[in-house]
Scaffold this motif. Structure first.
Motif, mmCIF file in Angstrom:
data_model
loop_
_atom_site.group_PDB
_atom_site.id
_atom_site.type_symbol
_atom_site.label_atom_id
_atom_site.label_comp_id
_atom_site.label_asym_id
_atom_site.label_seq_id
_atom_site.Cartn_x
_atom_site.Cartn_y
_atom_site.Cartn_z
ATOM 1 N N ARG A 103 0.834 -1.196 0.000
ATOM 2 C CA ARG A 103 0.000 0.000 0.000
ATOM 3 C C ARG A 103 0.878 1.259 0.000
ATOM 4 O O ARG A 103 1.837 1.386 0.745
ATOM 5 N N SER A 117 -3.909 -0.966 -1.742
ATOM 6 C CA SER A 117 -3.667 -2.021 -0.755
ATOM 7 C C SER A 117 -2.550 -2.886 -1.299
ATOM 8 O O SER A 117 -1.974 -2.591 -2.357
ATOM 9 N N GLY A 170 -7.614 -0.595 2.455
ATOM 10 C CA GLY A 170 -6.846 0.587 2.085
ATOM 11 C C GLY A 170 -7.665 1.778 1.665
ATOM 12 O O GLY A 170 -7.121 2.864 1.431
#
Length: 225
Positions: free
Chosen positions: A31, A96, A174
């Motif tokens: 991420r 992510s 994320g």
């Protein structure tokens, strides 16, 4: 693979060629890492896990200039412009942990000329992506709740992870409300209100940099209303 994606259109018979040619080069980005899609890079990427955000700055990078943000998920091709314009560039951040397969643009271009099936899969996926983008990002006349619901339902399909103990619960890792606001060109407070409304009716739940879709059917009903 998600419906409409490049890998969703590609047949099982064609996939081994990609695995044999570029599979050993597949790698994972964390991420916040940027995919190497700058002017000097000569690769097109297939997303096989995770999600990325692509950012374009059509009027320059002045902080007051508009920014165009788009999410891309599993099975989709990113950096496809390099097939016709090798120096092209697009800022691409991993939302992510993201698993990608890099494909040399020159070799992929040759493959597309040789294989009508692979070419069709790419063209069909780009058309599906364009239509999806129109519905998600170009419907400013719809309410913020409808627009946020449409984006979240889409991301649940192309980038979500199902809970093994509760398959109806899909986690989008994320994702922040700032990401949503940037992509939909909405104020952050507007997005917060829309998400709060979806939470109130138990369609979504939130944790730090995670958003869980808890009732996909109802979320899609709001998106389609």
């Amino acid at each position: 693979m998600p419906p409409g994606s490049f890998l969703g259109h590609l047949s099982a018979a064609a996939w081994p060629h990609f695995v044999h040619t570029w599979g050993p080069d597949a790698r994972t980005y964390q991420r916040g890492e940027e995919l190497p899609l700058g002017p000097g890079n000569r690769h097109v990427y297939i997303v096989m896990g995770g999600c990325v955000i692509q950012e374009r700055f059509p009027l320059g990078r002045d902080r007051r200039a508009p920014k165009v943000s788009r999410f891309r998920g599993i099975g989709q091709v990113v950096g496809e412009a390099k097939l016709i314009d090798p120096p092209s560039s697009v800022t691409t951040w991993c939302l992510s942990t993201t698993w990608v397969m890099p494909c040399d643009a020159r070799r992929l271009h040759v493959l597309l000329k040789q294989s009508r099936e692979v070419e069709d899969a790419l063209l069909l996926s780009l058309e599906a992506r364009n239509r999806s983008d129109e519905l998600i990002y170009s419907t400013a006349d719809r309410s913020p709740v409808q627009r946020v619901a449409t984006l979240l339902a889409h991301l649940a399909i192309v980038a979500g992870t199902k809970d093994t103990n509760d398959p109806e619960r899909i986690t989008i890792k994320g994702l922040s409300q700032t990401n949503i606001a940037d992509a939909l060109l909405l104020g952050k407070s507007t997005v917060e209100k829309a998400v709060a409304q979806l939470r109130q009716y138990r369609m979504v739940a939130c944790n730090y940099r995670q958003l869980m879709v808890t009732d996909m059917r109802r979320l899609q009903e709001v998106a389609a209303s």
